[in-house]
Motif scaffolding. Structure first.
Motif, mmCIF file in Angstrom:
data_model
loop_
_atom_site.group_PDB
_atom_site.id
_atom_site.type_symbol
_atom_site.label_atom_id
_atom_site.label_comp_id
_atom_site.label_asym_id
_atom_site.label_seq_id
_atom_site.Cartn_x
_atom_site.Cartn_y
_atom_site.Cartn_z
ATOM 1 N N ASN A 11 0.870 -1.173 0.000
ATOM 2 C CA ASN A 11 0.000 0.000 0.000
ATOM 3 C C ASN A 11 0.907 1.223 0.000
ATOM 4 O O ASN A 11 2.056 1.132 -0.421
ATOM 5 C CB ASN A 11 -0.978 -0.038 1.190
ATOM 6 C CG ASN A 11 -0.260 -0.149 2.522
ATOM 7 O OD1 ASN A 11 0.788 0.457 2.731
ATOM 8 N ND2 ASN A 11 -0.823 -0.919 3.431
ATOM 9 N N SER A 12 0.434 2.353 0.484
ATOM 10 C CA SER A 12 1.231 3.586 0.435
ATOM 11 C C SER A 12 2.263 3.686 1.558
ATOM 12 O O SER A 12 3.054 4.619 1.580
ATOM 13 C CB SER A 12 0.312 4.807 0.466
ATOM 14 O OG SER A 12 -0.438 4.807 1.670
ATOM 15 N N THR A 13 2.288 2.715 2.479
ATOM 16 C CA THR A 13 3.281 2.692 3.553
ATOM 17 C C THR A 13 4.434 1.785 3.144
ATOM 18 O O THR A 13 4.224 0.606 2.824
ATOM 19 C CB THR A 13 2.664 2.171 4.868
ATOM 20 O OG1 THR A 13 1.566 3.013 5.220
ATOM 21 C CG2 THR A 13 3.688 2.166 5.989
ATOM 22 N N ALA A 14 5.654 2.310 3.142
ATOM 23 C CA ALA A 14 6.822 1.537 2.717
ATOM 24 C C ALA A 14 7.053 0.342 3.639
ATOM 25 O O ALA A 14 6.945 0.443 4.859
ATOM 26 C CB ALA A 14 8.061 2.424 2.695
ATOM 27 N N VAL A 15 7.361 -0.809 3.019
ATOM 28 C CA VAL A 15 7.640 -2.040 3.753
ATOM 29 C C VAL A 15 8.974 -2.613 3.260
ATOM 30 O O VAL A 15 9.284 -2.539 2.068
ATOM 31 C CB VAL A 15 6.488 -3.057 3.588
ATOM 32 C CG1 VAL A 15 6.292 -3.465 2.156
ATOM 33 C CG2 VAL A 15 6.702 -4.265 4.458
ATOM 34 N N TYR A 45 14.601 3.244 1.803
ATOM 35 C CA TYR A 45 13.669 3.644 2.856
ATOM 36 C C TYR A 45 13.047 4.986 2.472
ATOM 37 O O TYR A 45 13.740 5.892 2.034
ATOM 38 C CB TYR A 45 14.405 3.752 4.190
ATOM 39 C CG TYR A 45 13.518 4.180 5.324
ATOM 40 C CD1 TYR A 45 12.691 3.254 5.943
ATOM 41 C CD2 TYR A 45 13.489 5.496 5.748
ATOM 42 C CE1 TYR A 45 11.857 3.635 6.977
ATOM 43 C CE2 TYR A 45 12.660 5.887 6.786
ATOM 44 C CZ TYR A 45 11.840 4.955 7.392
ATOM 45 O OH TYR A 45 11.015 5.333 8.407
ATOM 46 N N THR A 48 8.263 6.150 -2.419
ATOM 47 C CA THR A 48 6.859 6.505 -2.632
ATOM 48 C C THR A 48 6.492 6.192 -4.084
ATOM 49 O O THR A 48 7.362 5.856 -4.888
ATOM 50 C CB THR A 48 6.588 8.006 -2.375
ATOM 51 O OG1 THR A 48 7.254 8.778 -3.387
ATOM 52 C CG2 THR A 48 7.067 8.430 -0.993
ATOM 53 N N TRP A 73 12.978 -1.561 -0.087
ATOM 54 C CA TRP A 73 11.664 -1.136 0.402
ATOM 55 C C TRP A 73 10.711 -1.011 -0.773
ATOM 56 O O TRP A 73 11.131 -0.797 -1.912
ATOM 57 C CB TRP A 73 11.809 0.201 1.136
ATOM 58 C CG TRP A 73 12.606 0.082 2.396
ATOM 59 C CD1 TRP A 73 13.976 0.031 2.497
ATOM 60 C CD2 TRP A 73 12.113 -0.025 3.710
ATOM 61 N NE1 TRP A 73 14.353 -0.106 3.806
ATOM 62 C CE2 TRP A 73 13.217 -0.134 4.581
ATOM 63 C CE3 TRP A 73 10.841 -0.037 4.258
ATOM 64 C CZ2 TRP A 73 13.084 -0.251 5.955
ATOM 65 C CZ3 TRP A 73 10.702 -0.150 5.631
ATOM 66 C CH2 TRP A 73 11.815 -0.257 6.461
ATOM 67 N N VAL A 75 6.434 0.176 -2.029
ATOM 68 C CA VAL A 75 5.049 0.614 -1.873
ATOM 69 C C VAL A 75 4.324 0.154 -3.129
ATOM 70 O O VAL A 75 4.953 -0.263 -4.107
ATOM 71 C CB VAL A 75 4.914 2.152 -1.693
ATOM 72 C CG1 VAL A 75 5.546 2.611 -0.403
ATOM 73 C CG2 VAL A 75 5.490 2.898 -2.885
#
Length: 90
Positions: A11-15, A45, A48, A73, A75
């Protein structure tokens, strides 16, 4: 050599995509956008959907060699998942 894999929803949160189990080994990592629509965005990190290193189209695979301390990372657009395959090279 040890292989690991997982499916990661984005989703829009970086993992962090690195599949890690206490190892000091170098890693070979493949990431595939397994969604039929939408994009996955890879980078450092803070990645986006507008500031990224690699944009994965549906079905596209990206492979990279990583040092033991490296991270990738990601998104993604709504509903996007990636398949991750990681091999420790010890």
């Amino acid at each position: 050599m040890k292989a690991r894999h997982k499916i990661q929803s984005l989703n829009s949160t970086a993992v962090n995509l690195v599949v890690r189990e206490s190892t000091d080994a170098r890693n070979s990592m493949s990431i595939q956008n397994i969604s039929s629509t939408g994009f996955a965005y890879l980078g450092a990190y803070g990645v986006t959907t507008s500031d990224y290193g690699i944009k994965l189209f549906p079905g596209q695979i990206y492979t990279i060699e990583l040092a033991s301390s490296d991270d990738i990372w990601a998104v993604g657009d709504s509903g996007v998942s990636v398949a991750i395959f990681n091999i420790d090279r010890s």
